[in-house]
Scaffold this motif. Structure first.
Motif, PDB file in Angstrom:
ATOM      1  N   LEU A 235     -39.010  -4.890  31.423  1.00 51.24           N
ATOM      2  CA  LEU A 235     -39.382  -5.930  32.397  1.00 51.24           C
ATOM      3  C   LEU A 235     -40.047  -5.271  33.547  1.00 51.24           C
ATOM      4  N   TYR A 236     -39.904  -4.076  34.011  1.00 51.25           N
ATOM      5  CA  TYR A 236     -40.667  -3.524  34.897  1.00 51.25           C
ATOM      6  C   TYR A 236     -42.334  -3.464  34.446  1.00 51.25           C
ATOM      7  N   LYS A 237     -42.462  -3.365  33.107  1.00 51.98           N
ATOM      8  CA  LYS A 237     -43.677  -3.221  32.595  1.00 51.98           C
ATOM      9  C   LYS A 237     -44.473  -4.673  32.548  1.00 51.98           C
ATOM     10  N   LEU A 238     -43.592  -5.440  32.212  1.00 55.14           N
ATOM     11  CA  LEU A 238     -43.899  -6.876  32.122  1.00 55.14           C
ATOM     12  C   LEU A 238     -44.573  -7.651  33.662  1.00 55.14           C
ATOM     13  N   GLU A 239     -43.506  -7.132  34.565  1.00 56.22           N
ATOM     14  CA  GLU A 239     -43.969  -7.460  35.893  1.00 56.22           C
ATOM     15  C   GLU A 239     -45.291  -6.889  36.393  1.00 56.22           C
ATOM     16  N   ALA A 240     -45.463  -5.668  35.967  1.00 56.52           N
ATOM     17  CA  ALA A 240     -46.662  -5.038  36.474  1.00 56.52           C
ATOM     18  C   ALA A 240     -47.851  -5.506  35.553  1.00 56.52           C
ATOM     19  N   GLY A 241     -47.648  -6.392  34.689  1.00 56.23           N
ATOM     20  CA  GLY A 241     -49.095  -7.077  33.968  1.00 56.23           C
ATOM     21  C   GLY A 241     -49.282  -6.389  32.722  1.00 56.23           C
ATOM     22  N   VAL A 242     -48.447  -5.343  32.184  1.00 57.47           N
ATOM     23  CA  VAL A 242     -48.614  -4.889  30.894  1.00 57.47           C
ATOM     24  C   VAL A 242     -48.418  -5.975  29.764  1.00 57.47           C
ATOM     25  N   PRO A 243     -49.250  -6.264  28.729  1.00 62.36           N
ATOM     26  CA  PRO A 243     -49.147  -7.272  27.586  1.00 62.36           C
ATOM     27  C   PRO A 243     -47.891  -6.785  27.004  1.00 62.36           C
TER      28      PRO A 243
ATOM     29  N   PHE B 119     -38.768 -13.780  30.554  1.00 61.52           N
ATOM     30  CA  PHE B 119     -37.923 -12.947  30.845  1.00 61.52           C
ATOM     31  C   PHE B 119     -37.860 -12.521  32.221  1.00 61.52           C
ATOM     32  N   VAL B 120     -39.096 -12.403  32.738  1.00 61.93           N
ATOM     33  CA  VAL B 120     -39.404 -11.880  34.232  1.00 61.93           C
ATOM     34  C   VAL B 120     -38.763 -13.124  35.060  1.00 61.93           C
ATOM     35  N   ALA B 121     -39.157 -14.268  34.754  1.00 63.05           N
ATOM     36  CA  ALA B 121     -38.339 -15.421  35.460  1.00 63.05           C
ATOM     37  C   ALA B 121     -37.090 -15.500  35.448  1.00 63.05           C
ATOM     38  N   TRP B 122     -36.497 -14.823  34.348  1.00 61.17           N
ATOM     39  CA  TRP B 122     -34.924 -14.723  34.196  1.00 61.17           C
ATOM     40  C   TRP B 122     -34.324 -13.772  35.248  1.00 61.17           C
ATOM     41  N   TRP B 123     -35.241 -12.651  35.110  1.00 61.54           N
ATOM     42  CA  TRP B 123     -34.798 -11.351  36.006  1.00 61.54           C
ATOM     43  C   TRP B 123     -35.004 -11.698  37.536  1.00 61.54           C
ATOM     44  N   ASN B 124     -36.026 -12.173  37.774  1.00 66.15           N
ATOM     45  CA  ASN B 124     -36.142 -12.406  39.218  1.00 66.15           C
ATOM     46  C   ASN B 124     -35.612 -13.750  39.818  1.00 66.15           C
ATOM     47  N   ASP B 125     -35.489 -14.769  38.866  1.00 66.77           N
ATOM     48  CA  ASP B 125     -35.059 -15.909  39.365  1.00 66.77           C
ATOM     49  C   ASP B 125     -33.841 -16.739  38.900  1.00 66.77           C
ATOM     50  N   GLY B 126     -33.402 -16.055  38.144  1.00 71.05           N
ATOM     51  CA  GLY B 126     -32.227 -16.806  37.404  1.00 71.05           C
ATOM     52  C   GLY B 126     -32.500 -17.717  36.234  1.00 71.05           C
ATOM     53  N   TYR B 127     -33.884 -17.549  35.837  1.00 76.21           N
ATOM     54  CA  TYR B 127     -34.133 -18.669  35.064  1.00 76.21           C
ATOM     55  C   TYR B 127     -33.238 -18.626  33.669  1.00 76.21           C
ATOM     56  N   ALA B 128     -32.736 -19.835  33.180  1.00 72.48           N
ATOM     57  CA  ALA B 128     -31.998 -19.945  32.157  1.00 72.48           C
ATOM     58  C   ALA B 128     -30.440 -19.324  32.424  1.00 72.48           C
ATOM     59  N   THR B 129     -30.136 -19.166  33.373  1.00 75.26           N
ATOM     60  CA  THR B 129     -28.687 -18.908  33.819  1.00 75.26           C
ATOM     61  C   THR B 129     -27.965 -19.943  34.004  1.00 75.26           C
ATOM     62  N   PRO B 130     -26.631 -20.134  34.188  1.00 81.19           N
ATOM     63  CA  PRO B 130     -26.046 -21.210  34.556  1.00 81.19           C
ATOM     64  C   PRO B 130     -25.917 -21.251  36.032  1.00 81.19           C
ATOM     65  N   ASP B 131     -25.929 -20.325  36.773  1.00 82.67           N
ATOM     66  CA  ASP B 131     -25.952 -20.740  38.201  1.00 82.67           C
ATOM     67  C   ASP B 131     -26.994 -19.597  38.981  1.00 82.67           C
ATOM     68  N   GLY B 132     -28.052 -19.451  38.242  1.00 82.62           N
ATOM     69  CA  GLY B 132     -29.008 -18.479  38.945  1.00 82.62           C
ATOM     70  C   GLY B 132     -28.933 -16.967  39.155  1.00 82.62           C
ATOM     71  N   ARG B 133     -27.984 -16.558  38.656  1.00 84.18           N
ATOM     72  CA  ARG B 133     -27.822 -15.044  38.816  1.00 84.18           C
ATOM     73  C   ARG B 133     -27.855 -14.303  37.597  1.00 84.18           C
ATOM     74  N   PRO B 134     -28.778 -13.715  37.224  1.00 85.44           N
ATOM     75  CA  PRO B 134     -28.797 -12.761  36.164  1.00 85.44           C
ATOM     76  C   PRO B 134     -27.784 -11.442  36.096  1.00 85.44           C
ATOM     77  N   PHE B 135     -27.293 -10.961  35.148  1.00 88.10           N
ATOM     78  CA  PHE B 135     -26.503  -9.781  35.085  1.00 88.10           C
ATOM     79  C   PHE B 135     -26.305  -9.157  33.711  1.00 88.10           C
ATOM     80  N   ASP B 136     -25.936  -8.080  33.691  1.00 94.49           N
ATOM     81  CA  ASP B 136     -25.351  -7.119  32.349  1.00 94.49           C
ATOM     82  C   ASP B 136     -26.959  -7.038  31.762  1.00 94.49           C
ATOM     83  N   ILE B 137     -27.849  -6.480  32.533  1.00 98.64           N
ATOM     84  CA  ILE B 137     -29.182  -6.346  31.953  1.00 98.64           C
ATOM     85  C   ILE B 137     -29.149  -4.805  31.324  1.00 98.64           C
ATOM     86  N   GLY B 138     -29.617  -4.449  29.834  1.00 96.01           N
ATOM     87  CA  GLY B 138     -29.558  -3.330  29.324  1.00 96.01           C
ATOM     88  C   GLY B 138     -30.507  -2.353  29.891  1.00 96.01           C
ATOM     89  N   ASN B 139     -30.453  -1.090  29.668  1.00 97.30           N
ATOM     90  CA  ASN B 139     -31.431  -0.492  30.165  1.00 97.30           C
ATOM     91  C   ASN B 139     -32.930  -0.408  29.715  1.00 97.30           C
TER      92      ASN B 139
END
Length: 311
Positions: A117-125, A91-111
């Protein structure tokens, strides 16, 4: 597990059904149903003059729903099972790098997903990242869970446990977990050819939730099964019930168009309904034109090859 050509067609139908439904709904998201075109005019390219959502997103592009579903499938294939931390990293790779998207651009991310994602990026299990409050019951884990049912070969109990765990990464309230579990059992019963798959899934889940350890989930299942008027919103119960109403249609195209016609969270309602419709009718039941218009097919086919779902 040996899969027959029909088994493979249905699994591919579920995956592509989710992605096509998602992509079909993207241009119509956030619109009230009264402002949408007639259902038979809902298409990847909206009618002339319609004020489409997500300007700049090419037609045929799946959103966060499809990207997270594909990240889940990748985790299952890479880890030979559900690994929550691997999923969170995806999920973090999708958010930051567009992983698993057709064109490298994530969009429409829910609150709620953004908070996780912020917790995951900070290293929270990963299993500590999902919101657990009453208001943390968006449809962000329901929209992605179908690949678990397509891949899983374990017991119903194990499938339900994994449905809970994948939800917990972003949506950890028992209501969201129970919706994901019911949806997975519904999909499994369709794959098994059960005549009344929803009812059979409810019966199975009621039995599994009858244990003391599942008291909270049992209470949520009773809530899920109460009469509910579908409205196409991003609330997990509304999404599930809206999709179920849409699934009264006679074929894949009419089902996903009806899902979009509920308005508001059109891409997710159509993804959730489209995944089940794809299981019902198989990949060949999805209109050829929509499958051809779907962006990112090579990426999806790569995952299907790894799963042994070659059409």
């Amino acid at each position: 597990m040996h899969l027959s050509p029909d088994d493979i067609d249905r699994r591919r139908g579920g995956l592509f059904g989710l992605l096509v439904g998602d992509a079909l709904g993207v241009p119509y998201e956030f619109h009230d149903p009264a402002n949408l075109p007639p259902a038979d005019l809902i298409d990847m390219a909206p009618p002339a003059g319609f004020r489409r959502s997500h300007l700049g997103v090419p037609e045929g592009t799946w959103s966060d729903d499809g990207a997270q579903a594909l990240a889940l499938l990748d985790t299952l294939l890479s880890c030979d099972g559900l690994d929550a931390d691997h999923l969170g990293a995806g999920f973090v790779a999708w958010w930051n790098d567009g992983y698993a998207t057709p064109d490298g651009r994530p969009f429409d991310i829910g609150n709620q997903t953004t908070e996780a994602l912020y917790k995951l990026e900070a290293g929270v299990p990963a299993l500590q990242c999902g919101g657990r409050g009453e208001r943390d019951n968006g449809n962000g884990s329901l929209m992605r869970v179908l690949p678990l049912a397509l891949w899983h070969t374990g017991s119903d109990d194990a499938l339900v446990r994994d449905a809970h765990l994948q939800s917990r990464v972003t949506h950890a309230h028992p209501r969201s977990e129970a919706c994901c579990a019911l949806y997975c059992l519904w999909a499994r019963r369709i794959l098994e050819g059960v005549e009344e798959p929803w009812e059979a899934a409810v019966d199975t889940l009621s039995g599994l939730y009858g244990r003391p350890a599942h008291a909270a989930h049992e209470a949520e299942l009773r809530l899920i099964l109460q009469p509910f008027v579908p409205r196409g919103t991003g609330y997990v119960l509304d999404c599930l019930h809206s999709a179920r109403v849409a699934l009264r249609g006679p074929d894949y195209a009419s089902i996903v168009r009806r899902a979009v016609a509920f308005g508001l969270d059109t891409d997710t309602t159509a993804a959730v309904a489209g995944g089940i419709a794809g299981l019902r009718f198989g990949e060949q039941g999805i209109p050829d034109r929509w499958r051809a218009e779907l962006k990112g097919r090579d990426f999806v086919e790569g995952l299907c090859a790894r799963a042994g779902w070659l059409g």
